[in-house]
Write an enzyme that holds these catalytic residues in place. Sequence first.
Site, PDB file in Angstrom:
ATOM      1  N   ALA A  27       0.812  -1.224   0.000  1.00  0.00           N
ATOM      2  CA  ALA A  27       0.000   0.000   0.000  1.00  0.00           C
ATOM      3  C   ALA A  27       0.842   1.271   0.000  1.00  0.00           C
ATOM      4  O   ALA A  27       0.295   2.358   0.125  1.00  0.00           O
ATOM      5  CB  ALA A  27      -0.932  -0.011   1.218  1.00  0.00           C
ATOM      6  N   ASN A  28       2.167   1.133  -0.147  1.00  0.00           N
ATOM      7  CA  ASN A  28       3.003   2.335  -0.074  1.00  0.00           C
ATOM      8  C   ASN A  28       3.158   3.053  -1.412  1.00  0.00           C
ATOM      9  O   ASN A  28       3.676   4.168  -1.462  1.00  0.00           O
ATOM     10  CB  ASN A  28       4.395   1.982   0.480  1.00  0.00           C
ATOM     11  CG  ASN A  28       5.104   0.953  -0.378  1.00  0.00           C
ATOM     12  OD1 ASN A  28       4.826  -0.238  -0.261  1.00  0.00           O
ATOM     13  ND2 ASN A  28       5.990   1.375  -1.256  1.00  0.00           N
ATOM     14  N   THR A  29       2.705   2.431  -2.490  1.00  0.00           N
ATOM     15  CA  THR A  29       2.860   3.077  -3.807  1.00  0.00           C
ATOM     16  C   THR A  29       1.799   2.550  -4.767  1.00  0.00           C
ATOM     17  O   THR A  29       1.048   1.615  -4.438  1.00  0.00           O
ATOM     18  CB  THR A  29       4.296   2.829  -4.360  1.00  0.00           C
ATOM     19  OG1 THR A  29       4.495   3.622  -5.534  1.00  0.00           O
ATOM     20  CG2 THR A  29       4.520   1.374  -4.723  1.00  0.00           C
ATOM     21  N   GLY A  30       1.730   3.157  -5.956  1.00  0.00           N
ATOM     22  CA  GLY A  30       0.901   2.647  -7.047  1.00  0.00           C
ATOM     23  C   GLY A  30      -0.572   2.484  -6.700  1.00  0.00           C
ATOM     24  O   GLY A  30      -1.174   3.302  -6.000  1.00  0.00           O
ATOM     25  N   ILE A  31      -1.148   1.406  -7.192  1.00  0.00           N
ATOM     26  CA  ILE A  31      -2.579   1.131  -7.040  1.00  0.00           C
ATOM     27  C   ILE A  31      -2.942   0.949  -5.560  1.00  0.00           C
ATOM     28  O   ILE A  31      -3.983   1.439  -5.104  1.00  0.00           O
ATOM     29  CB  ILE A  31      -2.946  -0.131  -7.864  1.00  0.00           C
ATOM     30  CG1 ILE A  31      -2.708   0.136  -9.349  1.00  0.00           C
ATOM     31  CG2 ILE A  31      -4.389  -0.561  -7.608  1.00  0.00           C
ATOM     32  CD1 ILE A  31      -2.656  -1.115 -10.227  1.00  0.00           C
ATOM     33  N   GLY A  32      -2.077   0.278  -4.818  1.00  0.00           N
ATOM     34  CA  GLY A  32      -2.346   0.020  -3.405  1.00  0.00           C
ATOM     35  C   GLY A  32      -2.460   1.311  -2.604  1.00  0.00           C
ATOM     36  O   GLY A  32      -3.347   1.451  -1.754  1.00  0.00           O
ATOM     37  N   SER A 155      -4.557  -9.846 -13.218  1.00  0.00           N
ATOM     38  CA  SER A 155      -4.216  -9.036 -14.388  1.00  0.00           C
ATOM     39  C   SER A 155      -4.726  -9.729 -15.642  1.00  0.00           C
ATOM     40  O   SER A 155      -4.897 -10.958 -15.655  1.00  0.00           O
ATOM     41  CB  SER A 155      -2.697  -8.912 -14.490  1.00  0.00           C
ATOM     42  OG  SER A 155      -2.334  -8.334 -15.722  1.00  0.00           O
ATOM     43  N   TYR A 180       5.161 -14.435 -14.766  1.00  0.00           N
ATOM     44  CA  TYR A 180       4.207 -13.426 -14.266  1.00  0.00           C
ATOM     45  C   TYR A 180       2.784 -13.886 -14.578  1.00  0.00           C
ATOM     46  O   TYR A 180       1.902 -13.845 -13.720  1.00  0.00           O
ATOM     47  CB  TYR A 180       4.495 -12.056 -14.894  1.00  0.00           C
ATOM     48  CG  TYR A 180       3.565 -10.949 -14.402  1.00  0.00           C
ATOM     49  CD1 TYR A 180       3.567 -10.544 -13.065  1.00  0.00           C
ATOM     50  CD2 TYR A 180       2.679 -10.315 -15.281  1.00  0.00           C
ATOM     51  CE1 TYR A 180       2.715  -9.540 -12.616  1.00  0.00           C
ATOM     52  CE2 TYR A 180       1.820  -9.305 -14.837  1.00  0.00           C
ATOM     53  CZ  TYR A 180       1.844  -8.920 -13.503  1.00  0.00           C
ATOM     54  OH  TYR A 180       0.991  -7.926 -13.058  1.00  0.00           O
TER      55      TYR A 180
END
Length: 297
Positions: A27-32, A155, A180
Amino acid sequence: MNTIRKLFGQWSSTERIDGKTVLITGANTGIGKETARDLAKRGARIIMACRDMGKAEAAQKEIIEDSKNQNVVIRKLDLSDTKSIKEFAEVINKEEKQVNILINNAGIMMCPFSKTVDGFEMQFGVNHLGHFLLTHLLFDLIKRSAPARIINLSSMAHSWGTIKLDDINSEKGYDDRKAYGQSKLANILFSRSLAKRLQGTGVTVYAVHPGIVQTELGRHLNTPLKVAFTIVKPFTKTAVQGAQTSIYCAVTPELANESGLYYSDCAQASCTRAARDDEMAQKLWELSCQMLGITWE
Ligand SMILES: NC(=O)c1ccc[n+]([C@@H]2O[C@H](COP(=O)([O-])OP(=O)(O)OC[C@H]3O[C@@H](n4cnc5c(N)ncnc54)[C@H](OP(=O)(O)O)[C@@H]3O)[C@@H](O)[C@H]2O)c1
Protein backbone atom coordinates in the site's frame (compact mmCIF):
# COMPACT_ATOMS: atom_id res chain seq x y z
CA MET A 1 -19.25 8.13 -23.19
CA ASN A 2 -20.08 5.97 -20.19
CA THR A 3 -17.85 3.19 -21.53
CA ILE A 4 -14.94 5.61 -21.98
CA ARG A 5 -15.44 6.91 -18.44
CA LYS A 6 -15.44 3.37 -17.07
CA LEU A 7 -12.39 2.41 -19.12
CA PHE A 8 -10.43 5.20 -17.47
CA GLY A 9 -11.75 4.34 -14.07
CA GLN A 10 -14.00 7.33 -13.60
CA TRP A 11 -16.53 5.37 -11.62
CA SER A 12 -17.80 7.21 -8.57
CA SER A 13 -19.67 6.35 -5.40
CA THR A 14 -20.24 8.12 -2.10
CA GLU A 15 -20.48 4.82 -0.18
CA ARG A 16 -19.04 5.15 3.37
CA ILE A 17 -17.32 2.31 5.21
CA ASP A 18 -16.96 3.87 8.67
CA GLY A 19 -16.26 1.26 11.35
CA LYS A 20 -14.76 -1.25 8.90
CA THR A 21 -11.13 -2.36 8.86
CA VAL A 22 -9.28 -2.66 5.55
CA LEU A 23 -5.94 -4.43 5.15
CA ILE A 24 -4.02 -3.68 1.93
CA THR A 25 -0.73 -5.30 0.95
CA GLY A 26 1.78 -3.20 -1.03
CA ALA A 27 0.00 0.00 0.00
CA ASN A 28 3.00 2.34 -0.07
CA THR A 29 2.86 3.08 -3.81
CA GLY A 30 0.90 2.65 -7.05
CA ILE A 31 -2.58 1.13 -7.04
CA GLY A 32 -2.35 0.02 -3.40
CA LYS A 33 -1.59 3.52 -2.15
CA GLU A 34 -4.46 5.08 -4.10
CA THR A 35 -6.82 2.34 -2.89
CA ALA A 36 -5.73 3.02 0.70
CA ARG A 37 -6.19 6.79 0.24
CA ASP A 38 -9.72 6.38 -1.16
CA LEU A 39 -10.86 3.90 1.49
CA ALA A 40 -9.39 6.12 4.24
CA LYS A 41 -11.53 8.99 2.92
CA ARG A 42 -14.56 6.68 3.21
CA GLY A 43 -13.93 6.36 6.95
CA ALA A 44 -12.35 2.91 7.38
CA ARG A 45 -9.44 1.91 9.59
CA ILE A 46 -6.60 1.21 7.14
CA ILE A 47 -3.76 -1.23 7.74
CA MET A 48 -1.01 -0.67 5.20
CA ALA A 49 1.05 -3.88 4.94
CA CYS A 50 4.42 -2.96 3.43
CA ARG A 51 7.93 -4.38 3.24
CA ASP A 52 9.79 -1.04 3.34
CA MET A 53 8.86 0.87 6.49
CA GLY A 54 10.50 4.10 5.28
CA LYS A 55 8.31 4.18 2.17
CA ALA A 56 5.32 3.04 4.22
CA GLU A 57 5.74 5.90 6.71
CA ALA A 58 5.90 8.50 3.93
CA ALA A 59 2.74 7.10 2.28
CA GLN A 60 0.93 6.87 5.64
CA LYS A 61 1.71 10.56 6.37
CA GLU A 62 0.46 11.60 2.93
CA ILE A 63 -2.78 9.58 3.28
CA ILE A 64 -3.52 10.88 6.80
CA GLU A 65 -2.98 14.49 5.68
CA ASP A 66 -5.10 14.05 2.59
CA SER A 67 -7.96 12.00 4.06
CA LYS A 68 -7.99 13.65 7.54
CA ASN A 69 -8.42 10.08 8.82
CA GLN A 70 -5.95 9.41 11.66
CA ASN A 71 -6.87 5.73 11.74
CA VAL A 72 -4.23 4.65 9.19
CA VAL A 73 -1.49 2.34 10.45
CA ILE A 74 1.54 0.67 8.88
CA ARG A 75 2.73 -2.86 9.58
CA LYS A 76 5.75 -4.73 8.24
CA LEU A 77 5.09 -7.52 5.74
CA ASP A 78 7.51 -9.11 3.29
CA LEU A 79 5.59 -11.54 1.09
CA SER A 80 8.81 -13.14 -0.13
CA ASP A 81 9.44 -14.60 3.33
CA THR A 82 6.97 -16.93 5.05
CA LYS A 83 8.50 -16.05 8.45
CA SER A 84 7.61 -12.39 7.89
CA ILE A 85 4.07 -13.37 6.77
CA LYS A 86 3.58 -15.48 9.92
CA GLU A 87 4.89 -12.71 12.19
CA PHE A 88 2.65 -10.17 10.46
CA ALA A 89 -0.43 -12.39 10.77
CA GLU A 90 0.31 -13.00 14.45
CA VAL A 91 0.34 -9.24 15.08
CA ILE A 92 -2.90 -8.70 13.15
CA ASN A 93 -4.66 -11.63 14.85
CA LYS A 94 -3.59 -10.25 18.24
CA GLU A 95 -4.20 -6.53 17.66
CA GLU A 96 -7.24 -6.38 15.41
CA LYS A 97 -10.74 -7.40 16.39
CA GLN A 98 -11.83 -7.46 12.74
CA VAL A 99 -10.65 -7.36 9.12
CA ASN A 100 -13.63 -6.66 6.89
CA ILE A 101 -11.78 -6.06 3.64
CA LEU A 102 -8.52 -7.79 2.70
CA ILE A 103 -6.93 -6.49 -0.49
CA ASN A 104 -4.16 -8.78 -1.72
CA ASN A 105 -2.60 -6.08 -3.90
CA ALA A 106 1.21 -6.29 -3.68
CA GLY A 107 2.95 -7.62 -6.73
CA ILE A 108 6.14 -7.95 -8.70
CA MET A 109 6.35 -8.26 -12.49
CA MET A 110 8.83 -9.84 -14.89
CA CYS A 111 11.84 -9.71 -12.58
CA PRO A 112 15.01 -11.66 -13.40
CA PHE A 113 14.92 -15.24 -12.07
CA SER A 114 15.27 -15.25 -8.32
CA LYS A 115 13.89 -17.12 -5.34
CA THR A 116 12.06 -16.15 -2.19
CA VAL A 117 13.62 -16.88 1.21
CA ASP A 118 11.78 -20.23 1.17
CA GLY A 119 13.05 -21.16 -2.31
CA PHE A 120 9.94 -20.38 -4.40
CA GLU A 121 10.28 -18.65 -7.79
CA MET A 122 9.88 -14.96 -6.89
CA GLN A 123 6.76 -14.00 -8.90
CA PHE A 124 4.80 -17.14 -7.98
CA GLY A 125 6.12 -16.89 -4.42
CA VAL A 126 5.16 -13.25 -3.80
CA ASN A 127 2.10 -12.77 -6.03
CA HIS A 128 0.39 -16.10 -5.29
CA LEU A 129 1.93 -18.12 -2.43
CA GLY A 130 2.57 -15.13 -0.17
CA HIS A 131 -1.04 -13.98 -0.42
CA PHE A 132 -2.33 -17.57 -0.19
CA LEU A 133 -0.52 -18.02 3.15
CA LEU A 134 -1.54 -14.57 4.41
CA THR A 135 -5.22 -15.25 3.63
CA HIS A 136 -4.98 -18.66 5.29
CA LEU A 137 -3.54 -17.17 8.48
CA LEU A 138 -6.20 -14.43 8.63
CA PHE A 139 -9.06 -16.71 7.52
CA ASP A 140 -10.77 -17.15 10.90
CA LEU A 141 -10.51 -13.46 11.74
CA ILE A 142 -11.99 -12.51 8.34
CA LYS A 143 -14.85 -15.01 8.75
CA ARG A 144 -15.58 -13.62 12.22
CA SER A 145 -15.68 -10.13 10.63
CA ALA A 146 -18.40 -11.01 8.11
CA PRO A 147 -19.81 -9.41 6.09
CA ALA A 148 -16.31 -9.29 4.66
CA ARG A 149 -14.58 -9.22 1.29
CA ILE A 150 -11.31 -10.49 -0.13
CA ILE A 151 -9.96 -8.84 -3.26
CA ASN A 152 -7.11 -10.41 -5.21
CA LEU A 153 -5.27 -8.23 -7.70
CA SER A 154 -4.76 -10.29 -10.83
CA SER A 155 -4.22 -9.04 -14.39
CA MET A 156 -5.21 -9.55 -18.00
CA ALA A 157 -1.67 -10.96 -18.15
CA HIS A 158 -3.14 -14.14 -16.64
CA SER A 159 -3.47 -15.20 -20.31
CA TRP A 160 0.34 -15.16 -20.72
CA GLY A 161 0.93 -18.22 -18.58
CA THR A 162 -0.25 -21.66 -17.58
CA ILE A 163 0.01 -23.40 -14.22
CA LYS A 164 3.09 -25.61 -14.66
CA LEU A 165 2.32 -28.26 -12.06
CA ASP A 166 5.50 -30.18 -12.96
CA ASP A 167 7.76 -27.09 -12.81
CA ILE A 168 5.93 -24.52 -10.71
CA ASN A 169 9.19 -22.78 -9.74
CA SER A 170 10.39 -22.53 -13.38
CA GLU A 171 13.56 -24.41 -12.54
CA LYS A 172 13.65 -26.22 -15.91
CA GLY A 173 13.42 -22.92 -17.78
CA TYR A 174 12.46 -19.37 -16.83
CA ASP A 175 10.48 -16.96 -18.96
CA ASP A 176 9.83 -13.79 -16.94
CA ARG A 177 6.62 -13.01 -18.86
CA LYS A 178 5.17 -16.52 -18.55
CA ALA A 179 6.09 -16.69 -14.88
CA TYR A 180 4.21 -13.43 -14.27
CA GLY A 181 1.27 -14.85 -16.24
CA GLN A 182 1.33 -18.03 -14.15
CA SER A 183 1.21 -16.03 -10.91
CA LYS A 184 -1.68 -13.85 -12.13
CA LEU A 185 -3.59 -16.91 -13.38
CA ALA A 186 -3.05 -18.40 -9.92
CA ASN A 187 -4.66 -15.27 -8.39
CA ILE A 188 -7.90 -15.94 -10.32
CA LEU A 189 -7.93 -19.69 -9.64
CA PHE A 190 -7.31 -18.98 -5.94
CA SER A 191 -10.25 -16.53 -5.93
CA ARG A 192 -12.54 -19.20 -7.40
CA SER A 193 -11.44 -21.87 -4.92
CA LEU A 194 -11.71 -19.48 -2.00
CA ALA A 195 -15.20 -18.37 -3.02
CA LYS A 196 -16.38 -21.99 -3.03
CA ARG A 197 -15.00 -22.60 0.46
CA LEU A 198 -16.58 -19.39 1.73
CA GLN A 199 -20.09 -20.06 0.45
CA GLY A 200 -22.65 -19.15 3.10
CA THR A 201 -20.14 -17.41 5.40
CA GLY A 202 -20.86 -13.81 4.35
CA VAL A 203 -17.32 -13.47 3.01
CA THR A 204 -17.09 -12.84 -0.74
CA VAL A 205 -14.12 -12.88 -3.10
CA TYR A 206 -13.21 -10.82 -6.17
CA ALA A 207 -10.35 -11.07 -8.69
CA VAL A 208 -9.42 -7.77 -10.33
CA HIS A 209 -7.63 -6.58 -13.45
CA PRO A 210 -6.89 -2.90 -12.73
CA GLY A 211 -6.08 -1.92 -16.34
CA ILE A 212 -2.71 -0.89 -17.75
CA VAL A 213 -1.62 1.51 -15.05
CA GLN A 214 1.26 3.98 -14.66
CA THR A 215 2.96 2.64 -11.52
CA GLU A 216 6.34 1.29 -10.47
CA LEU A 217 5.36 -2.24 -11.58
CA GLY A 218 7.42 -1.95 -14.77
CA ARG A 219 10.67 -1.46 -12.82
CA HIS A 220 12.13 -4.74 -14.16
CA LEU A 221 11.09 -4.25 -17.81
CA ASN A 222 13.89 -4.13 -20.38
CA THR A 223 14.57 -0.88 -22.26
CA PRO A 224 12.54 -1.68 -25.45
CA LEU A 225 9.49 -2.53 -23.31
CA LYS A 226 9.97 0.64 -21.23
CA VAL A 227 10.08 2.67 -24.47
CA ALA A 228 6.95 0.91 -25.76
CA PHE A 229 5.15 1.71 -22.49
CA THR A 230 6.13 5.39 -22.81
CA ILE A 231 4.62 5.48 -26.32
CA VAL A 232 1.29 4.00 -25.18
CA LYS A 233 1.25 6.01 -21.92
CA PRO A 234 -1.52 8.41 -23.06
CA PHE A 235 -3.81 5.37 -23.38
CA THR A 236 -3.01 3.97 -19.96
CA LYS A 237 -4.50 4.72 -16.53
CA THR A 238 -3.13 6.82 -13.72
CA ALA A 239 -2.77 5.05 -10.36
CA VAL A 240 -5.98 6.74 -9.15
CA GLN A 241 -7.85 5.38 -12.17
CA GLY A 242 -6.19 1.98 -11.75
CA ALA A 243 -7.42 1.75 -8.15
CA GLN A 244 -11.09 2.16 -9.07
CA THR A 245 -11.95 -1.50 -9.75
CA SER A 246 -10.43 -2.55 -6.40
CA ILE A 247 -12.44 0.18 -4.65
CA TYR A 248 -15.57 -0.78 -6.59
CA CYS A 249 -15.23 -4.41 -5.43
CA ALA A 250 -14.51 -3.29 -1.87
CA VAL A 251 -17.50 -0.97 -1.35
CA THR A 252 -20.31 -1.60 -3.85
CA PRO A 253 -23.28 -2.99 -1.90
CA GLU A 254 -24.71 -4.76 -4.99
CA LEU A 255 -21.63 -7.00 -5.16
CA ALA A 256 -22.35 -8.58 -1.77
CA ASN A 257 -24.03 -11.52 -3.51
CA GLU A 258 -21.30 -12.10 -6.11
CA SER A 259 -18.22 -14.17 -5.37
CA GLY A 260 -15.35 -15.84 -7.20
CA LEU A 261 -15.67 -13.71 -10.33
CA TYR A 262 -13.29 -11.49 -12.31
CA TYR A 263 -13.66 -7.70 -12.66
CA SER A 264 -12.17 -5.02 -14.87
CA ASP A 265 -13.15 -1.37 -15.48
CA CYS A 266 -15.57 -1.50 -12.54
CA ALA A 267 -17.65 -4.31 -14.01
CA GLN A 268 -17.65 -8.08 -14.20
CA ALA A 269 -15.38 -9.20 -17.05
CA SER A 270 -14.52 -12.38 -18.87
CA CYS A 271 -11.29 -14.22 -18.20
CA THR A 272 -9.65 -17.04 -20.15
CA ARG A 273 -10.90 -20.63 -20.09
CA ALA A 274 -7.77 -21.63 -18.11
CA ALA A 275 -8.84 -19.15 -15.44
CA ARG A 276 -12.23 -20.91 -15.13
CA ASP A 277 -10.72 -24.41 -14.79
CA ASP A 278 -11.96 -25.61 -11.39
CA GLU A 279 -10.03 -28.86 -11.63
CA MET A 280 -6.78 -26.93 -12.03
CA ALA A 281 -7.88 -24.55 -9.27
CA GLN A 282 -8.16 -27.53 -6.91
CA LYS A 283 -4.76 -28.91 -7.97
CA LEU A 284 -3.19 -25.50 -7.45
CA TRP A 285 -4.79 -25.27 -4.00
CA GLU A 286 -3.36 -28.66 -3.00
CA LEU A 287 0.09 -27.82 -4.39
CA SER A 288 0.11 -24.45 -2.61
CA CYS A 289 -0.75 -26.12 0.71
CA GLN A 290 1.97 -28.71 0.15
CA MET A 291 4.60 -26.09 -0.73
CA LEU A 292 3.71 -24.01 2.33
CA GLY A 293 3.38 -27.01 4.64
CA ILE A 294 -0.16 -26.13 5.70
CA THR A 295 -3.48 -27.94 5.90
CA TRP A 296 -6.37 -25.94 4.46
CA GLU A 297 -9.37 -28.01 3.34
N1 LIG B 1 0.28 -1.48 -13.10
C1 LIG B 1 -0.38 -2.25 -13.94
O1 LIG B 1 -0.48 -1.94 -15.14
C2 LIG B 1 -1.03 -3.52 -13.47
C3 LIG B 1 -1.74 -4.27 -14.42
C4 LIG B 1 -2.34 -5.45 -14.01
C5 LIG B 1 -2.22 -5.88 -12.70
N2 LIG B 1 -1.51 -5.14 -11.80
C6 LIG B 1 -1.39 -5.66 -10.42
O2 LIG B 1 -1.71 -4.62 -9.50
C7 LIG B 1 -1.03 -4.85 -8.27
C8 LIG B 1 -0.39 -3.55 -7.80
O3 LIG B 1 0.64 -3.21 -8.69
P1 LIG B 1 1.12 -1.72 -9.01
O4 LIG B 1 0.93 -1.53 -10.45
O5 LIG B 1 0.56 -0.76 -8.05
O6 LIG B 1 2.70 -1.92 -8.77
P2 LIG B 1 3.78 -1.12 -7.89
O7 LIG B 1 3.63 0.34 -8.05
O8 LIG B 1 5.09 -1.74 -8.26
O9 LIG B 1 3.40 -1.53 -6.39
C9 LIG B 1 3.58 -2.85 -5.95
C10 LIG B 1 3.57 -2.89 -4.45
O10 LIG B 1 3.84 -4.25 -4.04
C11 LIG B 1 4.88 -4.21 -3.07
N3 LIG B 1 5.66 -5.44 -3.02
C12 LIG B 1 6.42 -6.00 -3.99
N4 LIG B 1 7.05 -7.08 -3.52
C13 LIG B 1 6.66 -7.22 -2.22
C14 LIG B 1 6.98 -8.14 -1.19
N5 LIG B 1 7.86 -9.13 -1.36
N6 LIG B 1 6.38 -7.98 0.02
C15 LIG B 1 5.52 -6.97 0.24
N7 LIG B 1 5.21 -6.05 -0.69
C16 LIG B 1 5.78 -6.18 -1.89
C17 LIG B 1 5.74 -3.02 -3.48
O11 LIG B 1 6.58 -2.62 -2.40
P3 LIG B 1 7.92 -1.74 -2.67
O12 LIG B 1 7.46 -0.35 -2.98
O13 LIG B 1 8.67 -1.84 -1.40
O14 LIG B 1 8.63 -2.37 -3.83
C18 LIG B 1 4.64 -2.02 -3.80
O15 LIG B 1 4.14 -1.46 -2.61
C19 LIG B 1 -0.03 -5.97 -8.53
O16 LIG B 1 -0.54 -7.18 -8.00
C20 LIG B 1 0.02 -6.08 -10.05
O17 LIG B 1 0.32 -7.38 -10.51
C21 LIG B 1 -0.92 -3.97 -12.16
